[in-house]
Design an enzyme around this catalytic site. Structure first.
Site, mmCIF file in Angstrom:
data_model
loop_
_atom_site.group_PDB
_atom_site.id
_atom_site.type_symbol
_atom_site.label_atom_id
_atom_site.label_comp_id
_atom_site.label_asym_id
_atom_site.label_seq_id
_atom_site.Cartn_x
_atom_site.Cartn_y
_atom_site.Cartn_z
ATOM 1 N N PHE A 1 0.811 -1.216 0.000
ATOM 2 C CA PHE A 1 0.000 0.000 0.000
ATOM 3 C C PHE A 1 0.842 1.262 0.000
ATOM 4 O O PHE A 1 2.040 1.248 0.290
ATOM 5 C CB PHE A 1 -0.938 0.021 1.217
ATOM 6 C CG PHE A 1 -0.227 0.066 2.560
ATOM 7 C CD1 PHE A 1 0.355 1.228 3.039
ATOM 8 C CD2 PHE A 1 -0.169 -1.063 3.358
ATOM 9 C CE1 PHE A 1 0.996 1.277 4.270
ATOM 10 C CE2 PHE A 1 0.477 -1.037 4.599
ATOM 11 C CZ PHE A 1 1.059 0.139 5.048
ATOM 12 N N HIS B 1 4.360 0.381 1.854
ATOM 13 C CA HIS B 1 4.657 -1.022 2.149
ATOM 14 C C HIS B 1 4.784 -1.777 0.829
ATOM 15 O O HIS B 1 3.813 -1.904 0.082
ATOM 16 C CB HIS B 1 3.537 -1.647 2.993
ATOM 17 C CG HIS B 1 3.700 -3.127 3.224
ATOM 18 N ND1 HIS B 1 2.631 -3.993 3.318
ATOM 19 C CD2 HIS B 1 4.815 -3.893 3.385
ATOM 20 C CE1 HIS B 1 3.076 -5.218 3.529
ATOM 21 N NE2 HIS B 1 4.398 -5.187 3.569
ATOM 22 N N HIS C 1 5.852 -7.016 12.467
ATOM 23 C CA HIS C 1 5.953 -6.185 11.263
ATOM 24 C C HIS C 1 4.618 -5.547 10.922
ATOM 25 O O HIS C 1 4.514 -4.836 9.920
ATOM 26 C CB HIS C 1 6.465 -7.013 10.088
ATOM 27 C CG HIS C 1 5.433 -7.865 9.403
ATOM 28 N ND1 HIS C 1 4.587 -8.713 10.082
ATOM 29 C CD2 HIS C 1 5.121 -8.006 8.088
ATOM 30 C CE1 HIS C 1 3.799 -9.333 9.218
ATOM 31 N NE2 HIS C 1 4.097 -8.933 8.000
#
Length: 394
Positions: free
Chosen positions: A152, A168, A313
């Site tokens: 994204f 990301h 994460h």
């Protein structure tokens, strides 16, 4: 640490920050307990869930060995965040829509890539011999592209009063090609040398072998590619924002969460594999994203040795993509997005769910980020809480 399973019949204990570990991920963790090259323990982050061979959100240390599937297919997948000097409310909703439209014109999404090959110093490195001309051309055209799935681009409102930009993504098809090739080679190596494995998906190379050194070299190429990929997307995003509202950069963070690195733990050098996990050395800056409709965090590592100085994460999946699309309601998913500017839900084009809304990235498909952060309070410290204003998905 929420719970620990001592080494009973297995050589290694499991130390877990995940309180709701699914059965498949637990099975994979038990396989890791039995792995011949792992040392210390198996660490599971609070966002842990079923992966391929090794659970996503897992961290392990190998003694003079490297396991391709403990790095993952998207080598170098990671996060990048930029803090601007703009106020967090500097953009109107119309501004956000214009910004996201410009970004989608500049950054290829999904399976799209640039129409011509991109230049980058990294391409002058030794090209892996197994990568064919067509795949190498694809890699050169894909540099600076987002991809699909959970990748994204976001515009964020920070509780520090700043407007933030966040990305990301990873190494695109280059990392996948490298990972799949070397896993097959690792499995062949283990079979040739009669090495028993708890699962064929956890095949490995000794790092001193030509095969092991070749994987490490190719992994590092994919890591550099992923880092540059995020940088180029951020440049395009920043240029788009600059055209609407001039700004200066205050802080930049660019990190991996699928990689292996040689580190010192318990007084010895080991290859730490982080698959869906972020390094959290003491004082180290990190990024932990929520879902596309929930907050994300800029964090600072606490250097906890029990997690191999690692943390989660992200929020981690609560359900698979297909499951989410089967059981979630599109209206409820849209409502969960609140005022976030986004393109609504794509339509699934293939498979049994063809024609239905793709809800695999809806907020309800992910674990609650606040619970994940609370579970790792001994691993990382929140510095800035970020709230999504606008989201671009592949």
């Amino acid at each position: 640490m929420p719970w620990e399973q001592p080494a009973d019949k297995a050589p290694l204990p499991i130390k877990s920050w995940c309180t709701d570990l699914d059965e498949g991920a637990m099975r994979q963790a038990r396989n890791l307990q039995q792995h011949p090259v792992l040392v210390g323990h198996v660490a599971l982050m609070p966002d842990c869930h079923l992966g391929y061979g090794m659970p996503i959100g897992g961290v392990v240390a190998a003694d003079h060995a490297i396991i391709p599937n403990a790095v993952g297919v998207d080598i170098g997948c990671g996060m990048m965040a930029l803090q601007t000097d703009l106020a967090s409310d500097a953009l109107s909703r119309d501004d956000l829509r214009r910004l996201l439209t410009q970004v989608k014109e500049r950054v290829p999404l999904g399976f799209s890539r640039h129409k011509k090959e991109q230049s980058w110093d990294g391409f002058s490195r030794q090209r892996p011999r197994f990568i064919k001309d067509g795949a190498w051309k694809t890699a050169r055209e894909s540099l600076g592209s987002l991809g699909g799935g959970n990748h994204f681009i976001e515009v964020q409102k920070g509780d520090d009063g700043s407007l933030w930009l966040m990305i990301h993504t990873g190494s695109r098809n280059l990392g996948k090609t490298i990972a799949e090739y070397h896993h097959k080679k690792a499995l062949a190596w283990c079979r040739k040398h009669g090495v028993p494995l708890p699962d064929d998906d956890l095949a490995f190379f000794p790092t001193e072998t030509p095969e092991g050194m070749a994987y490490i070299e190719d992994m590092n190429l994919a890591l550099a590619y992923a880092m540059e990929n995020r940088r180029r997307i951020m440049t395009a995003l920043a240029h788009s924002l600059e055209s609407l509202c001039p700004f200066s950069q205050k802080r930049l963070v660019n990190i991996h969460h699928n990689y292996a690195s040689l580190e010192a733990h318990d007084g010895k050098q080991v290859w730490v594999h982080r698959k869906g996990a972020t390094s959290a050395a003491r004082g180290e800056a990190g990024i932990i994203p929520g879902s596309m409709g929930t907050p994300s965090y800029i964090v600072e590592g606490l250097g906890n040795p029990e997690s191999f100085r690692s943390c989660s994460h992200g929020a981690g999946r609560a359900m698979g993509r297909n499951q989410a699309s089967r059981i979630l309601d599109p209206e409820h998913c849209t409502a969960a997005m609140g005022d976030v500017v986004f393109d609504r839900w794509h339509t699934i084009r293939h498979g049994k769910l063809k024609g239905r809304p793709d809800l695999g990235e809806a907020p309800q498909a992910y674990k609650a980020i606040e619970a994940v952060m609370a579970a790792q309070a001994d691993l990382t410290r929140p510095v800035v809480r970020l709230f999504p204003l606008g989201v671009v998905k592949g």
